[in-house]
Design a protein around this motif. Structure first.
Motif, mmCIF file in Angstrom:
data_model
loop_
_atom_site.group_PDB
_atom_site.id
_atom_site.type_symbol
_atom_site.label_atom_id
_atom_site.label_comp_id
_atom_site.label_asym_id
_atom_site.label_seq_id
_atom_site.Cartn_x
_atom_site.Cartn_y
_atom_site.Cartn_z
ATOM 1 N N CYS A 8 0.898 -1.030 -0.085
ATOM 2 C CA CYS A 8 -0.095 -0.057 -0.050
ATOM 3 C C CYS A 8 0.813 1.367 -0.066
ATOM 4 O O CYS A 8 1.854 1.148 0.858
ATOM 5 N N GLU A 9 0.661 1.987 -0.832
ATOM 6 C CA GLU A 9 1.353 3.277 -1.139
ATOM 7 C C GLU A 9 1.478 4.085 0.347
ATOM 8 O O GLU A 9 2.211 5.050 0.554
ATOM 9 N N HIS A 10 0.235 4.303 0.977
ATOM 10 C CA HIS A 10 0.024 4.931 2.175
ATOM 11 C C HIS A 10 0.573 4.229 3.300
ATOM 12 O O HIS A 10 1.725 4.678 3.883
ATOM 13 N N CYS A 11 0.202 2.941 3.738
ATOM 14 C CA CYS A 11 0.429 2.415 5.139
ATOM 15 C C CYS A 11 1.566 1.282 4.988
ATOM 16 O O CYS A 11 2.179 0.947 5.948
ATOM 17 N N ASN A 12 2.114 1.121 3.773
ATOM 18 C CA ASN A 12 2.937 0.092 3.412
ATOM 19 C C ASN A 12 2.613 -1.268 3.727
ATOM 20 O O ASN A 12 3.463 -2.099 3.728
ATOM 21 N N GLN A 13 1.447 -1.673 3.984
ATOM 22 C CA GLN A 13 0.810 -2.818 4.236
ATOM 23 C C GLN A 13 1.418 -3.805 3.045
ATOM 24 O O GLN A 13 0.991 -3.575 1.931
ATOM 25 N N ALA A 14 1.932 -5.321 3.298
ATOM 26 C CA ALA A 14 2.151 -6.034 2.062
ATOM 27 C C ALA A 14 0.790 -6.409 1.539
ATOM 28 O O ALA A 14 -0.144 -6.719 1.883
ATOM 29 N N LEU A 15 0.737 -6.448 -0.026
ATOM 30 C CA LEU A 15 -0.190 -6.681 -0.803
ATOM 31 C C LEU A 15 0.443 -7.680 -1.940
ATOM 32 O O LEU A 15 0.656 -7.353 -3.018
ATOM 33 N N PRO A 16 0.417 -8.766 -1.502
ATOM 34 C CA PRO A 16 0.966 -9.763 -2.465
ATOM 35 C C PRO A 16 0.038 -9.977 -3.591
ATOM 36 O O PRO A 16 -1.133 -9.555 -3.744
ATOM 37 N N PRO A 17 0.527 -10.770 -4.654
ATOM 38 C CA PRO A 17 -0.129 -10.777 -6.190
ATOM 39 C C PRO A 17 -1.527 -11.229 -5.818
ATOM 40 O O PRO A 17 -2.439 -10.834 -6.526
ATOM 41 N N ALA A 18 -1.636 -12.225 -5.050
ATOM 42 C CA ALA A 18 -3.144 -12.771 -4.871
ATOM 43 C C ALA A 18 -3.874 -11.937 -3.839
ATOM 44 O O ALA A 18 -5.116 -12.523 -3.502
ATOM 45 N N GLY A 49 -8.919 10.053 -9.240
ATOM 46 C CA GLY A 49 -9.643 8.832 -9.696
ATOM 47 C C GLY A 49 -10.212 8.091 -8.337
ATOM 48 O O GLY A 49 -10.057 8.213 -7.255
ATOM 49 N N GLY A 50 -11.033 7.284 -9.045
ATOM 50 C CA GLY A 50 -11.753 6.141 -7.785
ATOM 51 C C GLY A 50 -10.780 4.929 -7.823
ATOM 52 O O GLY A 50 -9.776 4.744 -8.581
ATOM 53 N N PHE A 51 -11.048 3.789 -6.973
ATOM 54 C CA PHE A 51 -10.534 2.909 -7.089
ATOM 55 C C PHE A 51 -11.123 1.474 -7.286
ATOM 56 O O PHE A 51 -12.437 1.786 -6.992
ATOM 57 N N MET A 52 -10.443 0.460 -7.532
ATOM 58 C CA MET A 52 -11.285 -0.879 -7.820
ATOM 59 C C MET A 52 -10.382 -1.978 -7.353
ATOM 60 O O MET A 52 -9.288 -1.463 -7.200
ATOM 61 N N PRO A 53 -10.909 -2.939 -7.271
ATOM 62 C CA PRO A 53 -10.221 -4.282 -6.586
ATOM 63 C C PRO A 53 -9.091 -4.575 -7.649
ATOM 64 O O PRO A 53 -9.536 -4.503 -9.049
ATOM 65 N N ARG A 54 -7.920 -4.783 -7.308
ATOM 66 C CA ARG A 54 -6.771 -5.159 -8.313
ATOM 67 C C ARG A 54 -7.170 -6.593 -8.730
ATOM 68 O O ARG A 54 -7.168 -7.566 -7.894
ATOM 69 N N PRO A 55 -7.115 -7.070 -10.058
ATOM 70 C CA PRO A 55 -7.206 -8.077 -10.497
ATOM 71 C C PRO A 55 -6.122 -9.046 -10.003
ATOM 72 O O PRO A 55 -4.618 -8.511 -9.503
ATOM 73 N N VAL A 56 -6.312 -10.449 -9.985
ATOM 74 C CA VAL A 56 -5.141 -11.470 -9.449
ATOM 75 C C VAL A 56 -4.750 -12.070 -10.735
ATOM 76 O O VAL A 56 -5.566 -12.624 -11.338
ATOM 77 N N ARG A 57 -3.400 -12.071 -10.789
ATOM 78 C CA ARG A 57 -2.687 -12.777 -12.049
ATOM 79 C C ARG A 57 -2.958 -14.399 -11.564
ATOM 80 O O ARG A 57 -2.875 -14.796 -10.553
ATOM 81 N N PRO A 58 -3.325 -15.088 -12.666
ATOM 82 C CA PRO A 58 -3.244 -16.606 -12.376
ATOM 83 C C PRO A 58 -2.114 -17.223 -11.897
ATOM 84 O O PRO A 58 -0.959 -16.808 -12.195
ATOM 85 N N ALA A 59 -2.081 -18.116 -10.851
ATOM 86 C CA ALA A 59 -1.202 -18.658 -10.335
ATOM 87 C C ALA A 59 -0.565 -19.850 -11.124
ATOM 88 O O ALA A 59 0.688 -20.259 -11.253
ATOM 89 N N HIS A 60 -1.445 -20.411 -12.090
ATOM 90 C CA HIS A 60 -1.027 -21.401 -13.045
ATOM 91 C C HIS A 60 -1.097 -21.226 -14.375
ATOM 92 O O HIS A 60 -1.648 -20.317 -14.558
ATOM 93 N N ASN A 61 -0.193 -22.014 -15.080
ATOM 94 C CA ASN A 61 -0.212 -21.618 -16.630
ATOM 95 C C ASN A 61 -1.305 -22.529 -17.255
ATOM 96 O O ASN A 61 -1.119 -23.294 -17.659
ATOM 97 N N ILE A 68 1.566 -15.854 -13.030
ATOM 98 C CA ILE A 68 2.247 -15.088 -12.110
ATOM 99 C C ILE A 68 3.979 -15.607 -12.304
ATOM 100 O O ILE A 68 4.881 -14.805 -12.165
ATOM 101 N N GLU A 69 3.983 -16.853 -12.780
ATOM 102 C CA GLU A 69 5.486 -17.373 -12.730
ATOM 103 C C GLU A 69 6.080 -16.862 -14.032
ATOM 104 O O GLU A 69 7.235 -16.314 -14.017
ATOM 105 N N GLN A 70 5.460 -16.641 -14.918
ATOM 106 C CA GLN A 70 5.945 -16.170 -16.458
ATOM 107 C C GLN A 70 6.085 -14.712 -16.398
ATOM 108 O O GLN A 70 6.686 -13.908 -17.150
ATOM 109 N N HIS A 71 4.976 -13.933 -15.746
ATOM 110 C CA HIS A 71 5.176 -12.560 -15.578
ATOM 111 C C HIS A 71 4.915 -12.040 -14.142
ATOM 112 O O HIS A 71 3.874 -11.641 -13.760
#
Length: 102
Positions: A8-18, A49-61, A68-71
């Motif tokens: 998080c840009e404000h509180c620095n809470q970890a926001l892992p890819p998933a 602007g406003g905010f939306m939930p961030r999409p989750v990149r697929p964990a599997h190919n 996520i492994e490839q990108h």
């Protein structure tokens, strides 16, 4: 392709890819759901602007290396805590306008 910023840009809470708690604006400014709701009033401090939930990149190919492994997500942290008083003034003029009309 989204960077999937790690905190998080404000509180620095970890926001892992998933993370389902990550929120982004159209410029990919990244904040946690708590900060968006309690500090930012759904107004991006960088663009208004406003905010939306961030999409989750697929964990599997599942198809064509789109995973996520490839990108992988970026490791670069963007920590720019918001000045609550200044943001309250900035957000006051925008928070009553729906994000799609800002």
């Amino acid at each position: 392709m989204l960077e999937l910023r790690p905190t998080c840009e404000h509180c620095n809470q970890a926001l892992p890819p998933a993370s389902s708690a990550a929120r982004i604006c159209s410029y990919e400014c990244t904040f946690c759901a708590t900060c968006v709701a309690t500090v930012l009033a759904n107004v991006c401090p960088n663009c208004g602007g406003g905010f939306m939930p961030r999409p989750v990149r697929p964990a599997h190919n599942w198809k064509n290396g789109n995973c996520i492994e490839q990108h992988p997500a970026t490791a670069k942290i963007t920590h720019k805590p918001v000045d609550p008083a200044a943001h309250t003034q900035f957000a006051a003029q925008l928070k009553t306008i729906p994000p799609e009309r800002r």
